[in-house]
Structures are given as structure tokens and as C-alpha cells.
Design a protein around this motif. Sequence first.
Motif, short mmCIF file in Angstrom:
data_model
loop_
_atom_site.label_atom_id
_atom_site.label_comp_id
_atom_site.label_asym_id
_atom_site.label_seq_id
_atom_site.Cartn_x
_atom_site.Cartn_y
_atom_site.Cartn_z
N GLU A 72 17.32 -20.52 28.93
CA GLU A 72 17.44 -21.44 30.05
C GLU A 72 16.71 -22.72 29.68
O GLU A 72 15.62 -22.69 29.09
N GLY A 73 17.30 -23.86 29.96
CA GLY A 73 16.67 -25.12 29.62
C GLY A 73 16.69 -25.38 28.13
O GLY A 73 17.55 -24.89 27.39
N LYS A 74 15.69 -26.12 27.64
CA LYS A 74 15.66 -26.53 26.25
C LYS A 74 14.52 -25.89 25.46
O LYS A 74 14.44 -26.09 24.25
N GLN A 75 13.64 -25.15 26.13
CA GLN A 75 12.47 -24.60 25.45
C GLN A 75 12.23 -23.15 25.88
O GLN A 75 12.64 -22.72 26.95
N HIS A 76 11.53 -22.42 25.00
CA HIS A 76 11.08 -21.06 25.33
C HIS A 76 9.78 -20.82 24.57
O HIS A 76 9.35 -21.65 23.77
N VAL A 77 9.16 -19.68 24.82
CA VAL A 77 7.87 -19.40 24.19
C VAL A 77 8.01 -18.26 23.18
O VAL A 77 8.83 -17.36 23.36
N GLU A 78 7.23 -18.35 22.11
CA GLU A 78 7.08 -17.21 21.21
C GLU A 78 5.73 -16.59 21.52
O GLU A 78 4.69 -17.23 21.36
N LEU A 79 5.75 -15.34 21.98
CA LEU A 79 4.52 -14.70 22.41
C LEU A 79 3.51 -14.60 21.28
O LEU A 79 2.31 -14.82 21.47
N ASN A 80 3.98 -14.26 20.08
CA ASN A 80 3.09 -14.14 18.92
C ASN A 80 2.82 -15.54 18.36
O ASN A 80 3.40 -15.95 17.35
N ALA A 81 1.94 -16.27 19.00
CA ALA A 81 1.68 -17.65 18.63
C ALA A 81 0.73 -17.73 17.44
O ALA A 81 0.20 -16.73 16.97
N GLN A 82 0.49 -18.95 17.01
CA GLN A 82 -0.48 -19.19 15.94
C GLN A 82 -1.87 -19.05 16.55
O GLN A 82 -2.40 -20.00 17.13
N ASN A 83 -2.44 -17.87 16.45
CA ASN A 83 -3.74 -17.66 17.10
C ASN A 83 -4.89 -17.96 16.15
O ASN A 83 -4.70 -18.33 15.00
N ASP A 84 -6.07 -17.81 16.66
CA ASP A 84 -7.28 -18.12 15.88
C ASP A 84 -7.97 -16.85 15.41
O ASP A 84 -9.19 -16.72 15.48
N GLY A 85 -7.17 -15.89 14.96
CA GLY A 85 -7.74 -14.66 14.43
C GLY A 85 -7.97 -13.58 15.45
O GLY A 85 -8.62 -12.58 15.17
N GLY A 86 -7.43 -13.76 16.67
CA GLY A 86 -7.61 -12.75 17.71
C GLY A 86 -6.80 -11.50 17.42
O GLY A 86 -5.84 -11.52 16.64
N PRO A 87 -7.15 -10.37 18.05
CA PRO A 87 -6.49 -9.10 17.76
C PRO A 87 -5.10 -8.98 18.38
O PRO A 87 -4.25 -8.28 17.84
N THR A 88 -4.89 -9.65 19.50
CA THR A 88 -3.58 -9.57 20.16
C THR A 88 -3.20 -10.96 20.66
O THR A 88 -4.01 -11.88 20.67
N TRP A 89 -1.95 -11.07 21.10
CA TRP A 89 -1.45 -12.30 21.68
C TRP A 89 -1.08 -12.00 23.12
O TRP A 89 -0.38 -11.03 23.41
N SER A 90 -1.49 -12.85 24.03
CA SER A 90 -1.12 -12.64 25.43
C SER A 90 -1.06 -13.97 26.17
O SER A 90 -1.76 -14.92 25.82
N ILE A 91 -0.17 -14.02 27.16
CA ILE A 91 -0.11 -15.14 28.08
C ILE A 91 -0.08 -14.57 29.48
O ILE A 91 0.43 -13.48 29.71
N TRP A 92 -0.64 -15.30 30.44
CA TRP A 92 -0.66 -14.79 31.81
C TRP A 92 -0.66 -15.93 32.82
O TRP A 92 -0.94 -17.08 32.47
N GLN A 93 -0.32 -15.56 34.05
CA GLN A 93 -0.32 -16.52 35.15
C GLN A 93 -0.68 -15.78 36.44
O GLN A 93 -0.16 -14.70 36.71
N ASP A 94 -1.59 -16.36 37.21
CA ASP A 94 -1.99 -15.81 38.51
C ASP A 94 -1.24 -16.53 39.62
O ASP A 94 -1.08 -17.76 39.58
N PHE A 95 -0.78 -15.77 40.61
CA PHE A 95 -0.05 -16.38 41.72
C PHE A 95 -0.34 -15.61 43.01
O PHE A 95 -0.76 -14.45 42.98
#
Length: 200
Positions: A72-95
Motif C-alpha cells: 500500500e502506498g510507496k513505502q514499507h518497513v523491513e522489520l530486521n533493520a540495521q540495528n546496533d548489535g541488539g539481540p532482536t528487532w522490534s517495532i511498536w506503537q501504543d494507542f
Amino acid sequence: MRKIIASALISVCATTFAAGAAHASLITNGGFELPGAGPNATTPSYPSASVDGWTSNTKIEIWANWGIASYEGKQHVELNAQNDGGPTWSIWQDFDTTAGDFYTLTFAAAERKGNPGNQSFNVSAGSLDEDVLLTTTAWTKYSFVFQAIEETTRLMFETISPEGTAGNFIDDVRVVPEPSSLALMGLGLLGLAGARRFKK
């Protein structure tokens, strides 16, 4: 009288479905369109403070004009981003939610090419805690119903596999309230109609 009750039931049912369709998503920037990466960008990574609505334990990698077309639209996210050495990748939003009420979560997800059959993540929100295994590089739409436990709900996507920074595309994230109260009202009217017929 029967015609009036029948008309009322039809009206309530129509209102129920219309209400579900008309509700705006409670998620901000569910298509990851902000910030706009621009026509020349491919896979820029942003600090989460720069991505409307979303927070991450790493940078957030937006895909635009590259690889797979967005769902949808022109962009999307890759969950496995370029992290800074962290053990996992996560994104979140509170609503904001109402404790005890039900909500429908929908999103699109796809594998990134090059690591087929080994890309998966966990999605959680309220009563929902589900592992999603991706099986195709084509976008697939997912839908889950969850119950809010508190007045604020956190929707989180967290990588299970792979361990590297290549996988788990997500797009078009939406949360809308379930029209359960209207459905219950319709059942109540149906019961009233049955009681009136029985009484006669």
C-alpha cells in the motif's frame, strides 16, 4: 409490527457492518509513508523518533523504490533493520483502547528474497500473541481479533528469524474496533421480536 421489527433488524445489521467499515484505523502511519524517503532513496534507516507513530529498539528501515513494490502506498518497513548489535528487532506503537473491547488488527507481510521459508516474527496486542511464519515473497494479508486488556494497548512486531538484517517486510498496519456492541443490539432486537411473537 413484524414489518417494523424486521426493518429495525435490517437497519441495525446494516449499521453494524457500515460502522466497522467506516472506522478509521487507530494506528498512526500504518503504511510507513512518513517520513517520505523521496524518489531517489532505496532503503534508508531512521531513528525511531523520526518515524511517525512508531518506536523501535533499533533504527527503522524504510523500503522505497527498491526490491518489492509496497503493498500500500510507496513505502514499507523491513522489520530486521540495521540495528546496533541488539539481540532482536522490534517495532511498536501504543494507542488508546477500551479495556474489555475487541479490535481487529490487519497487516500485510512478505518474505525478503534470499532467505525463503526462514523468516518469521511475533505480533502481540492485548490478548493477541501470535507467531507468523512467512512462506512467500508475495504480500499476504493477515487479520487477527484481539481483546484490549488496558486503556492503552501496545502493538508490537518482533523478529523470531532470521538472526541477520534481512527479512520480514510489513506494510498497511491497521487496527479498528469490532462493532460488537451494535451486533449485540441486533441480537437483542431479534430476541424482542421472538418474545412478542411467542406472547401473541
